[in-house]
Design a protein around this motif. Structure first.
Motif, PDB file in Angstrom:
ATOM      1  N   VAL A  27      -1.841   9.340  -0.658  1.00  0.00           N
ATOM      2  CA  VAL A  27      -2.749   9.028   0.540  1.00  0.00           C
ATOM      3  C   VAL A  27      -2.302   8.135   1.550  1.00  0.00           C
ATOM      4  O   VAL A  27      -2.011   8.361   2.720  1.00  0.00           O
ATOM      5  CB  VAL A  27      -4.420   9.027   0.075  1.00  0.00           C
ATOM      6  N   ILE A  28      -2.322   6.866   0.780  1.00  0.00           N
ATOM      7  CA  ILE A  28      -2.039   5.672   1.615  1.00  0.00           C
ATOM      8  C   ILE A  28      -0.391   5.689   2.347  1.00  0.00           C
ATOM      9  O   ILE A  28      -0.252   5.365   3.585  1.00  0.00           O
ATOM     10  CB  ILE A  28      -2.197   4.475   0.825  1.00  0.00           C
ATOM     11  N   ASN A  29       0.572   6.204   1.528  1.00  0.00           N
ATOM     12  CA  ASN A  29       1.691   6.275   1.918  1.00  0.00           C
ATOM     13  C   ASN A  29       1.951   7.308   3.200  1.00  0.00           C
ATOM     14  O   ASN A  29       2.712   6.928   4.069  1.00  0.00           O
ATOM     15  CB  ASN A  29       2.645   6.645   0.871  1.00  0.00           C
ATOM     16  N   GLU A  30       1.257   8.471   3.159  1.00  0.00           N
ATOM     17  CA  GLU A  30       1.329   9.424   4.091  1.00  0.00           C
ATOM     18  C   GLU A  30       0.731   9.006   5.513  1.00  0.00           C
ATOM     19  O   GLU A  30       1.054   9.133   6.387  1.00  0.00           O
ATOM     20  CB  GLU A  30       0.754  10.717   3.571  1.00  0.00           C
ATOM     21  N   LEU A  36      -0.862   4.407  10.341  1.00  0.00           N
ATOM     22  CA  LEU A  36      -1.683   3.565   9.717  1.00  0.00           C
ATOM     23  C   LEU A  36      -1.666   1.996   9.336  1.00  0.00           C
ATOM     24  O   LEU A  36      -0.609   1.894   8.561  1.00  0.00           O
ATOM     25  CB  LEU A  36      -2.685   4.140   8.722  1.00  0.00           C
ATOM     26  N   PHE A  37      -2.177   1.160   9.940  1.00  0.00           N
ATOM     27  CA  PHE A  37      -1.793  -0.346   9.424  1.00  0.00           C
ATOM     28  C   PHE A  37      -2.650  -0.649   8.312  1.00  0.00           C
ATOM     29  O   PHE A  37      -3.694  -0.933   8.593  1.00  0.00           O
ATOM     30  CB  PHE A  37      -1.958  -1.346  10.450  1.00  0.00           C
ATOM     31  N   THR A  53       0.970  -2.322  -7.697  1.00  0.00           N
ATOM     32  CA  THR A  53       1.052  -1.340  -6.648  1.00  0.00           C
ATOM     33  C   THR A  53       2.149  -0.643  -6.477  1.00  0.00           C
ATOM     34  O   THR A  53       2.628  -0.127  -5.600  1.00  0.00           O
ATOM     35  CB  THR A  53       0.560  -2.206  -5.277  1.00  0.00           C
ATOM     36  N   GLU A  54       2.856  -0.523  -7.615  1.00  0.00           N
ATOM     37  CA  GLU A  54       4.176   0.109  -7.522  1.00  0.00           C
ATOM     38  C   GLU A  54       4.115   1.620  -6.795  1.00  0.00           C
ATOM     39  O   GLU A  54       3.185   2.253  -7.000  1.00  0.00           O
ATOM     40  CB  GLU A  54       4.740   0.188  -8.844  1.00  0.00           C
ATOM     41  N   GLY A  55       4.728   1.664  -5.862  1.00  0.00           N
ATOM     42  CA  GLY A  55       4.932   2.971  -5.347  1.00  0.00           C
ATOM     43  C   GLY A  55       4.459   3.097  -3.966  1.00  0.00           C
ATOM     44  O   GLY A  55       4.470   4.035  -3.064  1.00  0.00           O
ATOM     45  N   LEU A  56       3.633   1.980  -3.758  1.00  0.00           N
ATOM     46  CA  LEU A  56       3.058   1.869  -2.125  1.00  0.00           C
ATOM     47  C   LEU A  56       3.947   1.532  -1.264  1.00  0.00           C
ATOM     48  O   LEU A  56       4.786   0.588  -1.450  1.00  0.00           O
ATOM     49  CB  LEU A  56       1.668   0.813  -2.294  1.00  0.00           C
ATOM     50  N   SER A  57       3.777   1.941   0.038  1.00  0.00           N
ATOM     51  CA  SER A  57       4.663   1.434   1.177  1.00  0.00           C
ATOM     52  C   SER A  57       4.825  -0.028   1.113  1.00  0.00           C
ATOM     53  O   SER A  57       3.674  -0.636   1.022  1.00  0.00           O
ATOM     54  CB  SER A  57       4.440   2.145   2.390  1.00  0.00           C
ATOM     55  N   LEU A 267     -10.404   6.520   3.822  1.00  0.00           N
ATOM     56  CA  LEU A 267      -9.446   6.654   4.804  1.00  0.00           C
ATOM     57  C   LEU A 267      -9.248   8.211   5.086  1.00  0.00           C
ATOM     58  O   LEU A 267      -9.153   8.548   6.323  1.00  0.00           O
ATOM     59  CB  LEU A 267      -8.222   6.231   4.226  1.00  0.00           C
ATOM     60  N   LEU A 268      -9.151   9.193   4.175  1.00  0.00           N
ATOM     61  CA  LEU A 268      -8.956  10.569   4.413  1.00  0.00           C
ATOM     62  C   LEU A 268     -10.259  11.272   5.287  1.00  0.00           C
ATOM     63  O   LEU A 268     -10.118  11.990   6.360  1.00  0.00           O
ATOM     64  CB  LEU A 268      -8.824  11.300   3.137  1.00  0.00           C
ATOM     65  N   ASP A 269     -11.383  10.591   5.135  1.00  0.00           N
ATOM     66  CA  ASP A 269     -12.485  10.972   5.984  1.00  0.00           C
ATOM     67  C   ASP A 269     -12.869  10.456   7.159  1.00  0.00           C
ATOM     68  O   ASP A 269     -13.602  11.097   7.994  1.00  0.00           O
ATOM     69  CB  ASP A 269     -13.951  10.839   5.075  1.00  0.00           C
ATOM     70  N   HIS A 270     -12.301   9.322   7.288  1.00  0.00           N
ATOM     71  CA  HIS A 270     -12.681   8.384   8.934  1.00  0.00           C
ATOM     72  C   HIS A 270     -11.416   8.155   9.717  1.00  0.00           C
ATOM     73  O   HIS A 270     -11.609   7.558  10.605  1.00  0.00           O
ATOM     74  CB  HIS A 270     -13.291   7.096   8.302  1.00  0.00           C
TER      75      HIS A 270
END
Length: 287
Positions: A27-30, A36-37, A53-57, A267-270
Motif C-alpha cells: 500500500v505505502i509503496n504504491e 504521496l509524501f 522497514t525492509e521493502g519500503l520505498s 491511507l487507503l480510505d482517506h
C-alpha cells in the motif's frame, strides 16, 4: 495541497513481529509511486529502522534517533542534525558516572557511526538490544570510560530498572540544554532513558522536513506518550488502537492497531491517491 504523512514505527507501523506487513509495504509503496509524501519518525537508528522497514520505498528522507537526524535512506546522507556541545557531553558523562549508569553511547569516530558499550556492565536489557541486532557493524565493545565516550557523541541510551533510571531522567528532563525521554520497552519489563540534544525531537524534525518538501499540512500516526509533541505540530493526528490512553486523548481519531495494518488502511480510505490503486486487503491476501 502537498501533505506530509509521518508515522512512528514501533507499535504503530511495525507489528508485534517488529516488521511492516507485506500488505502495508505494498500500500505505502504504491501510494508513494503516485506521489504521496509519507515518511517515518523513530527513536531507532537508520541502520535498525532500515532492517525492520525492509521493502519500503526509500525516496523520502526519514527521521531517526528521535529527531536528532534526518537521513536520505537510499544513501545514508545526513540532511540535518542536532548535536551536543563539549560541555554538555562532559556533563552527561559526569552525571552518569555519579549515578553508576553505564550507557550505550552513539557517536561518530573518524566519520564512522559507532555504538559503544562496556560488556562488563551489561544487564539483561542491553544484552537483548545487542542480541536483536546480529552483525551490526556499529557495535564497539570497549574496556573503560575513556573509550566509551570517544568521538563526537550525539546520543545516549540507558537501559535498566525504572527506579535506577528515574534520577537520571529527573535531572536531564529538567535541564533546558538537553532533551530526555523515558519509557518502558514495548512488550518488555525494562525501561529506556534516552538523552539527546535539546533540539532533537520528532516534532522539530517534522517541521524541518515539512519545509524541505514544501508541504502545507502534516498528518501523523503514533502509539506512545513520546509521540505527543509530534501530534502537537500536526494538522491531523491519529493514534492506533493499541496506543496509550494519553495519546488517544489528544488524537484527532483512533485507527486500527499495529497488528491490523491501521496506518495503511487509513491511507487507503482517506488519501486522494488511493482511489487509483487496484488494491484492498482482501484482493491482496488472496493473490
Amino acid at each position: 495541497m502537498n501533505e506530509l504523512y509521518v508515522t512512528d514505527l514501533d507499535g504503530t507501523l511495525l507489528n508485534r513481529q517488529d516488521r511492516v506487513s507485506p500488505f502495508s509495504v505494498r500500500v505505502i509503496n504504491e501510494l508513494a509511486e503516485k506521489g504521496l509524501f509519507l515518511t517515518y519518525a523513530t527513536a531507532r537508528s537508520l541502520v535498525s529502522a532500515s532492517k525492520v522497514t525492509e521493502g519500503l520505498s526509500t525516496k523520502i528522507p526519514v527521521i531517526a534517533y528521535n529527531g536528532a537526524f534526518i537521513f536520505q535512506p537510499s544513501t545514508g546522507e545526513v540532511l540535518s542534525s542536532e548535536g551536543f556541545t563539549d560541555d554538555e557531553r562532559s556533563m552527561v558523562r559526569e552525571k552518569l558516572k555519579q549515578y553508576r549508569i553505564s550507557p550505550l553511547v552513539y557517536s561518530f569516530i573518524n566519520g564512522v557511526e559507532r555504538v559503544s558499550w562496556i560488556p562488563q556492565h551489561e544487564n539483561d536489557g542491553i544484552r537483548r538490544y545487542l542480541n536483536n541486532r546480529p552483525g551490526d557493524r556499529r557495535f564497539r565493545a570497549v574496556r573503560d570510560s575513556d573509550s566509551l565516550y570517544q568521538g563526537s557523541v550525539f546520543y545516549y541510551t540507558c537501559i535498566g530498572e525504572k527506579d535506577e533510571l528515574q534520577p537520571v531522567y529527573d535531572l536531564f528532563s529538567n535541564d533546558s540544554h538537553f532533551r530526555c525521554t523515558m519509557q518502558q520497552e514495548l512488550y518488555r519489563p525494562e525501561y529506556w532513558c534516552e538523552i539527546m540534544p535539546a533540539m532533537a525531537s520528532k516534532a522539530n524534525a517534522i517541521l524541518k522536513l515539512k519545509e524541505m518538501w514544501g508541504c502545507s499540512r502534516v498528518i501523523s500516526f503514533g502509539d506512545a506518550v513520546n509521540d505527543i509533541p509530534m501530534f502537537e505540530v500536526s494538522d491531523e493526528c491519529y493514534a492506533v488502537e493499541n496506543a496509550v490512553d494519553e495519546l488517544k486523548a489528544v488524537a484527532t481519531g483512533i485507527i486500527g492497531s499495529n497488528d491490523e495494518d491501521g496506518v495503511a488502511k487509513w491511507l487507503l480510505d482517506h488519501t486522494d491517491f488511493a482511489g487509483s490503486l487496484a488494491i484492498s486487503e482482501k484482493t491482496y491476501r488472496i493473490r
